[in-house]
Write an enzyme that holds these catalytic residues in place. Sequence first.
Site, PDB file in Angstrom:
ATOM      1  N   TYR A  64     119.523  36.271  30.941  1.00 23.10           N
ATOM      2  CA  TYR A  64     119.114  37.513  30.274  1.00 23.10           C
ATOM      3  C   TYR A  64     118.012  37.257  29.261  1.00 23.10           C
ATOM      4  O   TYR A  64     117.710  36.116  28.912  1.00 23.10           O
ATOM      5  CB  TYR A  64     120.316  38.178  29.597  1.00 23.10           C
ATOM      6  CG  TYR A  64     120.757  37.519  28.315  1.00 23.10           C
ATOM      7  CD1 TYR A  64     121.516  36.353  28.324  1.00 23.10           C
ATOM      8  CD2 TYR A  64     120.402  38.059  27.075  1.00 23.10           C
ATOM      9  CE1 TYR A  64     121.913  35.751  27.154  1.00 23.10           C
ATOM     10  CE2 TYR A  64     120.804  37.453  25.894  1.00 23.10           C
ATOM     11  CZ  TYR A  64     121.558  36.306  25.933  1.00 23.10           C
ATOM     12  OH  TYR A  64     121.943  35.701  24.779  1.00 23.10           O
ATOM     13  N   HIS A 102     132.665  29.165  44.601  1.00 24.26           N
ATOM     14  CA  HIS A 102     131.865  28.505  43.574  1.00 24.26           C
ATOM     15  C   HIS A 102     130.423  28.178  43.972  1.00 24.26           C
ATOM     16  O   HIS A 102     129.505  28.424  43.204  1.00 24.26           O
ATOM     17  CB  HIS A 102     132.581  27.237  43.088  1.00 24.26           C
ATOM     18  CG  HIS A 102     133.694  27.505  42.121  1.00 24.26           C
ATOM     19  ND1 HIS A 102     134.847  28.158  42.493  1.00 24.26           N
ATOM     20  CD2 HIS A 102     133.837  27.234  40.800  1.00 24.26           C
ATOM     21  CE1 HIS A 102     135.652  28.271  41.437  1.00 24.26           C
ATOM     22  NE2 HIS A 102     135.070  27.717  40.396  1.00 24.26           N
ATOM     23  N   LYS A 119     119.159  30.548  29.040  1.00 20.59           N
ATOM     24  CA  LYS A 119     119.666  31.762  28.387  1.00 20.59           C
ATOM     25  C   LYS A 119     120.552  32.524  29.365  1.00 20.59           C
ATOM     26  O   LYS A 119     120.123  33.482  30.010  1.00 20.59           O
ATOM     27  CB  LYS A 119     118.495  32.613  27.898  1.00 20.59           C
ATOM     28  CG  LYS A 119     118.873  33.627  26.824  1.00 20.59           C
ATOM     29  CD  LYS A 119     117.643  34.219  26.166  1.00 20.59           C
ATOM     30  CE  LYS A 119     117.994  35.394  25.260  1.00 20.59           C
ATOM     31  NZ  LYS A 119     118.647  35.004  24.013  1.00 20.59           N
ATOM     32  N   GLU A 166     122.649  25.841  15.799  1.00 13.98           N
ATOM     33  CA  GLU A 166     122.006  27.159  15.662  1.00 13.98           C
ATOM     34  C   GLU A 166     123.081  28.213  15.446  1.00 13.98           C
ATOM     35  O   GLU A 166     124.267  27.904  15.413  1.00 13.98           O
ATOM     36  CB  GLU A 166     121.192  27.473  16.930  1.00 13.98           C
ATOM     37  CG  GLU A 166     122.031  27.488  18.210  1.00 13.98           C
ATOM     38  CD  GLU A 166     121.203  27.693  19.485  1.00 13.98           C
ATOM     39  OE1 GLU A 166     120.041  28.107  19.386  1.00 13.98           O
ATOM     40  OE2 GLU A 166     121.753  27.434  20.580  1.00 13.98           O
ATOM     41  N   LEU A 178     118.857  27.111  22.138  1.00 10.75           N
ATOM     42  CA  LEU A 178     117.947  28.018  22.829  1.00 10.75           C
ATOM     43  C   LEU A 178     116.515  27.781  22.335  1.00 10.75           C
ATOM     44  O   LEU A 178     116.288  27.690  21.127  1.00 10.75           O
ATOM     45  CB  LEU A 178     118.346  29.463  22.539  1.00 10.75           C
ATOM     46  CG  LEU A 178     117.497  30.483  23.293  1.00 10.75           C
ATOM     47  CD1 LEU A 178     117.958  30.576  24.735  1.00 10.75           C
ATOM     48  CD2 LEU A 178     117.554  31.842  22.627  1.00 10.75           C
TER      49      LEU A 178
END
Lengths: 281, 281
Positions: B33, B101, B146, B179, B203
């Site tokens: 995303y 999977h 992400k 973070e 990230l």
Amino acid sequence: MPELAYLNGKILPIEEATVPIEDRGYQFGDAVYEFIASYSGRMFRVNEHLARLQRSMDALEFPKVSLKEIEAGLSELFNQAGFDRAGIYIQISRGVAPRNHPFPADSKAQVVMTIRGLNEIPDEILEKGATVITLKDFRWGRCDIKTVQLLPNAMAKQKALDAGAYDCIFVTDRGIVREGTSSNAFIISGGVAVTHPLTPNILPGVTRSIIIDICARKDIAVEERFYSIDELYAADEVFLTGTTTEVMPIVRVDSYQIADGRVGQYAKLLYRALRQEAESG
Amino acid sequence: MPELAYLNGKILPIEEATVPIEDRGYQFGDAVYEFIASYSGRMFRVNEHLARLQRSMDALEFPKVSLKEIEAGLSELFNQAGFDRAGIYIQISRGVAPRNHPFPADSKAQVVMTIRGLNEIPDEILEKGATVITLKDFRWGRCDIKTVQLLPNAMAKQKALDAGAYDCIFVTDRGIVREGTSSNAFIISGGVAVTHPLTPNILPGVTRSIIIDICARKDIAVEERFYSIDELYAADEVFLTGTTTEVMPIVRVDSYQIADGRVGQYAKLLYRALRQEAESG
């Protein structure tokens, strides 16, 4: 016999079952699941699976869900589909809410199930055994909660297939053997069955627990303790356990042949005992 | 102005947008995303967000998706909704396939977007600063991709709110500061801006990168290096950066007041510079 879905109380074809895009299961992986197998027209160890489902929901502070309703839905789905040998997938998400990280105050849990026929493990694998690779465990720190945080598992399984192996066993930086991508791992060493203890880093497998019980009844010593990748390579036997994995003999790990490279006696014995228990309900 | 969704080429009300239950985003968290903010009727740093989206999809070997189509859909959605200040969420999943999977051989990526008005950060937080707690980083090992493997982030954010804090900063077992739950972390120490280097554990934030560029232009030295929780507690300033977080001053971490407990000059300067850049497109 039809493959079917259950969606919040309603039974319908799998392709017609949809969830809102703002279901937190879709946007945050904020959902838990179970997979139940049936043998000869009976679902196996339903209570254990539902108890673990409840434990997962409790750990994540999910909105209350009636297990009675889940159980009733499960029975209805199973009966309508009419498979003797089926795999039933149950997923419960925290609910639907505009995307925002914190838990929504008043969401309603979403309940989804599917049922399909389940293929038996090919005889060839049971007779000749399967191979696995090992990979550094890069999953999150709460693998004891059965959630859909499964992307690393999918990536590892794909990596195993790409390498011509059946599955992957996760091993820590320091060489501690965790489990498979959708199974627990056991070794037999000097007549003792060894498996990782229950910690936040592995799934408390229903089949793992059945195998430990069977060992107790058959006077096979079990040690639930950390063991190393070197112990894995040097084991007399290696096998994986799980609802669909049952007792899967592993005869090669990475470039190492396990013992004489043939399926071991313990794996055979435990597989037969598990199947017997499953078939007799 | 309406809140809207985009679903594989079609624009519709958010509540009406649904995905199949066997979308891998739902069952495996197998989706990536982006979140884009607009200022004064213009989306900010679209190219950077789409480049990262492509990088995420490449890392996961997703089926090919046309970024041109995404970009066109994004523009159409943005124009139809007509917000000056909006938050646009884009999610792409690997596609729909019976649950298993491994990556399906021929799935079609599913593209979902939503657009809503975006609230400004309250003046009080910008003037008085926010507080954070720290938590052991229990996320998976590929936070540089992400994805929607976000349950630990949601759990940590909820824990922070429960503790009366604004957010949580993840710290490793060995005391390395990673973070926030949806932001990167910076400290100012002796006039130098310090932030975690780009590794698989954080990230690669678009705003992180903008802040580093602004620092370069303003002759503020930047060190991308590991720093410890002790350095965090002892910093002259602490702030979080992100698309919605912008530059969020942090004046308390756990039970420690940061410096004199007031919002620092660097955070103010960088916030103003970021806003100026955002408002001017």
